[in-house]
Scaffold this motif. Sequence first.
Motif, mmCIF file in Angstrom:
data_model
loop_
_atom_site.group_PDB
_atom_site.id
_atom_site.type_symbol
_atom_site.label_atom_id
_atom_site.label_comp_id
_atom_site.label_asym_id
_atom_site.label_seq_id
_atom_site.Cartn_x
_atom_site.Cartn_y
_atom_site.Cartn_z
ATOM 1 N N GLU A 289 -10.305 30.652 19.450
ATOM 2 C CA GLU A 289 -11.735 30.524 19.158
ATOM 3 C C GLU A 289 -12.625 30.667 20.392
ATOM 4 O O GLU A 289 -13.715 31.212 20.336
ATOM 5 N N THR A 290 -12.150 30.141 21.534
ATOM 6 C CA THR A 290 -13.024 30.092 22.715
ATOM 7 C C THR A 290 -12.664 31.126 23.775
ATOM 8 O O THR A 290 -13.440 31.370 24.692
ATOM 9 N N GLY A 291 -11.441 31.654 23.707
ATOM 10 C CA GLY A 291 -10.976 32.568 24.747
ATOM 11 C C GLY A 291 -10.592 31.823 26.025
ATOM 12 O O GLY A 291 -10.223 32.440 27.024
ATOM 13 N N LYS A 292 -10.696 30.476 25.988
ATOM 14 C CA LYS A 292 -10.349 29.669 27.180
ATOM 15 C C LYS A 292 -8.915 29.200 27.059
ATOM 16 O O LYS A 292 -8.488 28.767 25.986
ATOM 17 N N LYS A 293 -8.198 29.248 28.196
ATOM 18 C CA LYS A 293 -6.811 28.778 28.176
ATOM 19 C C LYS A 293 -6.795 27.259 28.372
ATOM 20 O O LYS A 293 -7.323 26.761 29.369
ATOM 21 N N PRO A 294 -6.230 26.507 27.420
ATOM 22 C CA PRO A 294 -6.172 25.060 27.630
ATOM 23 C C PRO A 294 -5.168 24.697 28.727
ATOM 24 O O PRO A 294 -4.285 25.494 29.033
ATOM 25 N N ALA A 295 -5.309 23.518 29.294
ATOM 26 C CA ALA A 295 -4.323 23.050 30.285
ATOM 27 C C ALA A 295 -2.996 22.801 29.561
ATOM 28 O O ALA A 295 -2.978 22.542 28.359
ATOM 29 N N PRO A 296 -1.884 22.862 30.303
ATOM 30 C CA PRO A 296 -0.600 22.563 29.654
ATOM 31 C C PRO A 296 -0.507 21.094 29.252
ATOM 32 O O PRO A 296 -1.186 20.250 29.844
ATOM 33 N N PHE A 297 0.343 20.807 28.251
ATOM 34 C CA PHE A 297 0.533 19.403 27.880
ATOM 35 C C PHE A 297 1.944 18.953 28.269
ATOM 36 O O PHE A 297 2.808 19.770 28.580
ATOM 37 N N GLY A 298 2.136 17.644 28.281
ATOM 38 C CA GLY A 298 3.436 17.111 28.684
ATOM 39 C C GLY A 298 3.915 15.981 27.789
ATOM 40 O O GLY A 298 3.134 15.352 27.073
ATOM 41 N N VAL A 299 5.223 15.768 27.842
ATOM 42 C CA VAL A 299 5.872 14.728 27.046
ATOM 43 C C VAL A 299 6.700 13.853 27.979
ATOM 44 O O VAL A 299 7.339 14.358 28.895
ATOM 45 N N ASN A 300 6.654 12.548 27.758
ATOM 46 C CA ASN A 300 7.441 11.624 28.569
ATOM 47 C C ASN A 300 8.718 11.219 27.820
ATOM 48 O O ASN A 300 8.654 10.782 26.670
ATOM 49 N N LEU A 301 9.855 11.393 28.498
ATOM 50 C CA LEU A 301 11.137 10.993 27.912
ATOM 51 C C LEU A 301 11.756 9.886 28.760
ATOM 52 O O LEU A 301 11.776 9.987 29.992
ATOM 53 N N ILE A 302 12.250 8.848 28.087
ATOM 54 C CA ILE A 302 12.945 7.781 28.799
ATOM 55 C C ILE A 302 14.415 8.186 28.903
ATOM 56 O O ILE A 302 15.099 8.302 27.890
ATOM 57 N N VAL A 303 14.860 8.427 30.154
ATOM 58 C CA VAL A 303 16.233 8.858 30.353
ATOM 59 C C VAL A 303 17.070 7.630 30.716
ATOM 60 O O VAL A 303 17.158 7.218 31.873
ATOM 61 N N HIS A 304 17.612 7.006 29.661
ATOM 62 C CA HIS A 304 18.351 5.753 29.837
ATOM 63 C C HIS A 304 19.452 5.748 28.777
ATOM 64 O O HIS A 304 19.207 6.172 27.638
ATOM 65 N N PRO A 305 20.658 5.267 29.140
ATOM 66 C CA PRO A 305 21.762 5.318 28.164
ATOM 67 C C PRO A 305 21.431 4.593 26.854
ATOM 68 O O PRO A 305 22.022 4.889 25.821
ATOM 69 N N THR A 306 20.475 3.666 26.894
ATOM 70 C CA THR A 306 20.160 2.930 25.661
ATOM 71 C C THR A 306 19.089 3.609 24.816
ATOM 72 O O THR A 306 18.670 3.057 23.800
ATOM 73 N N ASN A 307 18.621 4.799 25.254
ATOM 74 C CA ASN A 307 17.647 5.518 24.413
ATOM 75 C C ASN A 307 18.414 6.450 23.474
ATOM 76 O O ASN A 307 18.832 7.535 23.875
ATOM 77 N N PRO A 308 18.596 6.059 22.207
ATOM 78 C CA PRO A 308 19.443 6.850 21.305
ATOM 79 C C PRO A 308 18.836 8.192 20.933
ATOM 80 O O PRO A 308 19.515 9.059 20.389
ATOM 81 N N ARG A 309 17.545 8.380 21.212
ATOM 82 C CA ARG A 309 16.879 9.615 20.778
ATOM 83 C C ARG A 309 16.871 10.712 21.836
ATOM 84 O O ARG A 309 16.384 11.815 21.585
ATOM 85 N N LEU A 310 17.377 10.389 23.034
ATOM 86 C CA LEU A 310 17.189 11.330 24.143
ATOM 87 C C LEU A 310 17.633 12.762 23.808
ATOM 88 O O LEU A 310 16.866 13.708 23.987
ATOM 89 N N GLU A 311 18.862 12.892 23.302
ATOM 90 C CA GLU A 311 19.399 14.241 23.061
ATOM 91 C C GLU A 311 18.538 14.993 22.033
ATOM 92 O O GLU A 311 18.154 16.147 22.258
ATOM 93 N N ALA A 312 18.215 14.305 20.946
ATOM 94 C CA ALA A 312 17.420 14.955 19.889
ATOM 95 C C ALA A 312 16.037 15.341 20.426
ATOM 96 O O ALA A 312 15.527 16.433 20.136
ATOM 97 N N ASP A 313 15.442 14.460 21.220
ATOM 98 C CA ASP A 313 14.092 14.740 21.738
ATOM 99 C C ASP A 313 14.105 15.876 22.762
ATOM 100 O O ASP A 313 13.180 16.697 22.815
#
Length: 325
Positions: A69-93
């Motif tokens: 719509e604007t022809g302007k490039k938005p800034a990139p976005f980021g995601v924070n992942l907790i890299v800890h053996p007790t985070n069961p979602r790490l691989e899927a995320d």
Amino acid sequence: MSEKAEFIKDLALPAVAAPMFLISGPKLVIECCKNGIVGTFPALNQRTSEGFEEWLIQIKTELEQFEKETGKKPAPFGVNLIVHPTNPRLEADVKLCMKHKVPLVITSLGAVSMVVDAIHSYGGLVFHDIIKKRHAEKAAEAGVDGLILVSAGAGGHGGNLNPMSLIAEVKKIFNKTILLSGCISTGRDIAAAMQMGADMAYMGTRFINTEESKAPEEYRKMIIEAGANDIVYTAAISGVHANFLAASLQAAGITEEDLKKEHKVDFGKELDTEVKAWKTIWSAGQGVTTIENVMPISELVNTLKSEFKEAIEEQSKLLEVFPKG
Ligand SMILES: Cc1cc2nc3c(=O)[nH]c(=O)nc-3n(C[C@H](O)[C@H](O)[C@H](O)COP(=O)(O)O)c2cc1C
């Protein structure tokens, strides 16, 4: 070849709105990116990997539409992942980050080459947050593209080193992108971070008091009323030292004795407990001291831009006076 992240020069300001548990969601991320700064959120702000994917799709779709719509490039976005053996979602995320080519992944706790390689496979970048030189060395070995130096007084799991010494130590061993985190709430603070040798400023607490954050009204009010001395650094709430608003500890009936206790956190079993804790006991950094309002992100970014410019211009005038002789 420069080892600094290429995207920085295309931003409106060298700034990242840092990921915040229970605070940042798609609305905040999208608004930051549209206004030319990096918007981020923790994957765990969605209760399931399916929900996390829905947010990724929403962010990508709205940013693509904005660009069309604007022809302007938005800034990139980021995601924070907790890299800890007790985070069961790490691989899927991690798989979802690969599927949706998330431009920036911010890892906390562990820096592992498995995650770095996965994100690099599609051209994504990995920034890792650290509070001491030893962690920086390990992350550098794992091949991260940037280090986030979380210094004393930062919101969330703040460190305890002065930013001057932390940045000096890390710059000796790491020549890629350096982000400074801790108490950066104004455009002048961003300029100061650049002076100290950072490539980007990493700002959390200031973004709690935006219209797009998920923080309740009372939380934002407490931030406006707080000064640096109203921030308490304790491991009693989440097992890792973090900074909290004293008034919210008091309101939750937490005593001085409670604050001395420590417990170990488990990101699998204890996510619910952690959610309950952070919902009632509010985290913020010492940067509350310069936060006096709640603004829409577009207005905040404009304010930061003019404060940044003013600070740099003012400082360049020093050259008319110093150094002498
Ligand atoms: C309420 C709150 C929640 C946070 N949650 C996270 C998180 O989930 N993951 C993370 O990497 N950092 C988290 N942080 C830390 C921020 O990403 C950032 O390092 C910090 O807020 C910067 O310091 P400042 O608040 O003084 O600007 C959190 C900070 C706050 C204030």
